[in-house]
Motif scaffolding. Structure first.
Motif, short mmCIF file in Angstrom:
data_model
loop_
_atom_site.label_atom_id
_atom_site.label_comp_id
_atom_site.label_asym_id
_atom_site.label_seq_id
_atom_site.Cartn_x
_atom_site.Cartn_y
_atom_site.Cartn_z
N UNK A 100 -29.94 -12.85 13.68
CA UNK A 100 -30.76 -13.54 12.70
C UNK A 100 -31.66 -12.49 12.07
N UNK A 101 -31.48 -12.24 10.78
CA UNK A 101 -32.20 -11.19 10.08
C UNK A 101 -33.61 -11.65 9.70
N UNK A 102 -33.71 -12.88 9.21
CA UNK A 102 -34.99 -13.43 8.77
C UNK A 102 -35.03 -14.91 9.13
N UNK A 103 -36.24 -15.39 9.47
CA UNK A 103 -36.35 -16.76 9.94
C UNK A 103 -37.68 -17.35 9.47
N UNK A 104 -37.63 -18.26 8.48
CA UNK A 104 -38.83 -18.95 8.01
C UNK A 104 -38.55 -20.45 8.01
N UNK A 105 -39.54 -21.23 7.62
CA UNK A 105 -39.33 -22.67 7.59
C UNK A 105 -38.36 -23.10 6.50
N UNK A 106 -38.19 -22.29 5.45
CA UNK A 106 -37.32 -22.69 4.35
C UNK A 106 -36.04 -21.87 4.23
N UNK A 107 -35.90 -20.81 5.05
CA UNK A 107 -34.72 -19.96 4.90
C UNK A 107 -34.43 -19.20 6.20
N UNK A 108 -33.14 -19.13 6.52
CA UNK A 108 -32.69 -18.29 7.63
C UNK A 108 -31.60 -17.38 7.07
N UNK A 109 -31.77 -16.08 7.27
CA UNK A 109 -30.73 -15.13 6.88
C UNK A 109 -30.04 -14.68 8.15
N UNK A 110 -28.72 -14.84 8.18
CA UNK A 110 -27.94 -14.56 9.38
C UNK A 110 -26.79 -13.62 9.06
N UNK A 111 -26.20 -13.09 10.13
CA UNK A 111 -24.90 -12.46 10.01
C UNK A 111 -23.93 -13.47 10.60
N UNK A 112 -22.97 -13.89 9.79
CA UNK A 112 -21.97 -14.85 10.27
C UNK A 112 -21.19 -14.19 11.40
N UNK A 113 -20.99 -14.88 12.52
CA UNK A 113 -20.23 -14.28 13.62
C UNK A 113 -18.75 -14.13 13.25
N UNK A 114 -18.01 -13.42 14.10
CA UNK A 114 -16.56 -13.28 13.89
C UNK A 114 -15.93 -14.65 14.12
N UNK A 115 -15.37 -15.23 13.07
CA UNK A 115 -14.76 -16.56 13.14
C UNK A 115 -13.31 -16.48 12.69
#
Length: 162
Positions: A100-115
């Motif tokens: 999880x790169x960034x985590x706020x009440x209105x936005x989460x920036x993630x790296x999608x896992x290997x799917x």
């Protein structure tokens, strides 16, 4: 003598004023208010795949994605707190997002896992309540749109490293 025609509105407004009597005042003393606090939690409005710029449709494994919404702050000690991609179908195991790169009440920036290729449900679980307080039970929101992983898509112009 000039006659004037009055304009009568189609809807009329009126008000009532009254003074409660003794019996009504006594009846009001017997009322017991029951207040309930509305349950709220995280809400996902969209997920944007940073590689393809697809909004709420396609996701690229191992690439950044931006989840937008409200009440998304990931907070709490419950082991279920996090972001998950669950394959479509009965009894499928959710895949937890590890980065999880960034985590706020209105936005989460993630790296999608290997799917693997297929369709996935996105969900967010948090114990964050109003005003950054913690709630006892984790709250989960499942995004109602199925997301697609398609490694054969022409939208991915990144070179393949073997």
């Amino acid at each position: 003598m000039v006659k004037r025609r009055l304009s009568i509105p189609k809807k009329n407004k009126f008000g009532v004023t009254f003074t409660p009597g003794k019996s009504l005042l006594n009846a009001l003393k017997n009322l017991i208010p029951h207040f309930r606090i509305a349950k709220t939690g995280p809400v996902i409005n969209s997920i944007t795949d940073s590689t393809s710029q697809s909004v709420s449709q396609q996701i690229t494994p191992n690439a950044p994605a931006i989840i937008a919404g409200a009440g998304l702050l990931l907070k709490g000690s419950d082991p279920s707190v996090g972001v998950y991609f669950t394959p479509d179908g009965e009894g499928k195991t959710p895949v937890r997002v590890n980065l999880i790169v960034s985590n706020t009440t209105s936005q989460i920036i993630i790296q999608v896992p290997q799917l693997a290729d297929g369709q996935y449900w996105l969900s967010v679980t948090t114990q964050a309540g109003a005003g950054y307080t913690l709630v006892k039970e984790p709250r989960t929101y499942k995004f109602p749109i199925l997301l697609t992983v398609d490694s054969q898509s022409d939208d991915d112009d990144r070179p393949v490293i073997e």
